[in-house]
Design an enzyme around this catalytic site. Structure first.
Site, short mmCIF file in Angstrom:
data_model
loop_
_atom_site.label_atom_id
_atom_site.label_comp_id
_atom_site.label_asym_id
_atom_site.label_seq_id
_atom_site.Cartn_x
_atom_site.Cartn_y
_atom_site.Cartn_z
N ASP A 36 -0.26 5.09 1.11
CA ASP A 36 -0.44 5.98 2.26
C ASP A 36 -0.35 5.24 3.59
O ASP A 36 -1.04 4.24 3.80
CB ASP A 36 -1.80 6.70 2.15
N ASP A 55 -2.43 -0.67 5.88
CA ASP A 55 -2.79 -0.17 7.22
C ASP A 55 -4.29 -0.26 7.50
O ASP A 55 -4.73 0.11 8.58
CB ASP A 55 -2.30 1.28 7.42
N ASP A 103 0.84 -1.20 0.00
CA ASP A 103 0.00 0.00 0.00
C ASP A 103 0.88 1.25 0.00
O ASP A 103 2.06 1.19 0.35
CB ASP A 103 -0.86 -0.05 1.28
#
Lengths: 177, 177
Positions: free
Chosen positions: A10, A133, A8
């Site tokens: 961000d 996240d 991922d």
């Protein structure tokens, strides 16, 4: 054939918390701390969450974000033994598409266009690992989900957790043997 | 849970052949036919293939391309029974990212950002079906690959072939029973 990892952007290779804090401080004169983001969605840590969210649409917000410490070295190291894909749910913010592409070209030149995926829902991305996240992505992953610690996900007790890129390297090196 | 379909853009829902022919005619004053593209890569059908390829980088090339006949009605119909993702290998032409996003918003408003994927290599896209015009994508698909006829893939005898969106609907309706 190398095993595949989806990484991922961000809060994983991009320090979007630090970036958001900086932009909010510059725009509205209030500096919040990373600790204020613990256990809540990032925007809720700011005095005016709606104003905070409006920053996501400003030109340059994604292009100028800082790199997560250790991510560059770790990705290059992982590429020796894994096929690494960068998978970002960028489609929610179409303005971020060219910015994220240019950001990757600058900071992660070893990731070619063949290994970049900008999507919405990540449930159809089929890799052996997903480092992310957000539970909304990890929960539906068909491979092995790895939760990268961010302020908002502290306290969640689900999936294998890593707190840094050093821990990612340690975990994925141990998986090779 | 609905079965999933990945649908390619160029030569599948976008009539990129017609678009390329129009742009080349406007730029260089020579009109080639769709028939000239049979069995060869599109760019080779033009008197100057390099000049033809340069058009792919011009602003507006992807944004203003015509819709493939029947695609709009068929996609809406398919969405009744399938989860439809648009999956485009747009990453090779980063200039196309915002143009393709805006094109989809205009012509396929029922496809939300959650169901759009811009990638390079499609091998990690895991859907039940992939409708595409390129073997490089279909050959590595883990579900059922469906070859959508385009000039360049005529003569190829591999995978289930469809010649139009009417044939896609017929095939995928028959798969439901």
């Amino acid at each position: 054939m190398k095993k595949t990892i989806a990484v991922d952007m961000d809060n994983v290779i991009v320090d979007i918390e630090a970036n958001w804090i900086n932009w909010y401080a510059e725009a509205f004169g209030v500096t919040v701390t990373k600790e204020a983001m613990h256990g809540i969605p990032e925007d809720q840590a700011f005095p005016d969450p709606l104003a905070a969210r409006s920053l996501l649409y400003k030109p340059g917000f994604f292009r100028n974000a800082p790199v997560m410490p250790g991510a560059q070295e770790a990705i290059i190291k992982l590429q020796e033994n894994y096929e690494v894909y960068i998978v970002s749910a960028a489609m929610e913010f179409p303005n971020s598409l060219p910015e994220k592409y240019d950001w990757l070209a600058e900071h992660f030149p070893s990731i070619t266009w063949r290994n970049i995926i900008f999507c919405g829902d990540k449930s159809v991305i089929n890799t052996d690992y997903l480092i992310d996240d957000h539970l909304k992505n990890l929960d539906f992953h068909k491979g092995k989900p790895i939760l990268f610690t961010a302020g908002h996900n502290r306290g969640i007790d689900k999936h294998t957790r890593v707190n840094s890129w050093e821990e990612v390297l340690e975990l994925l090196t141990s998986e090779l043997v």
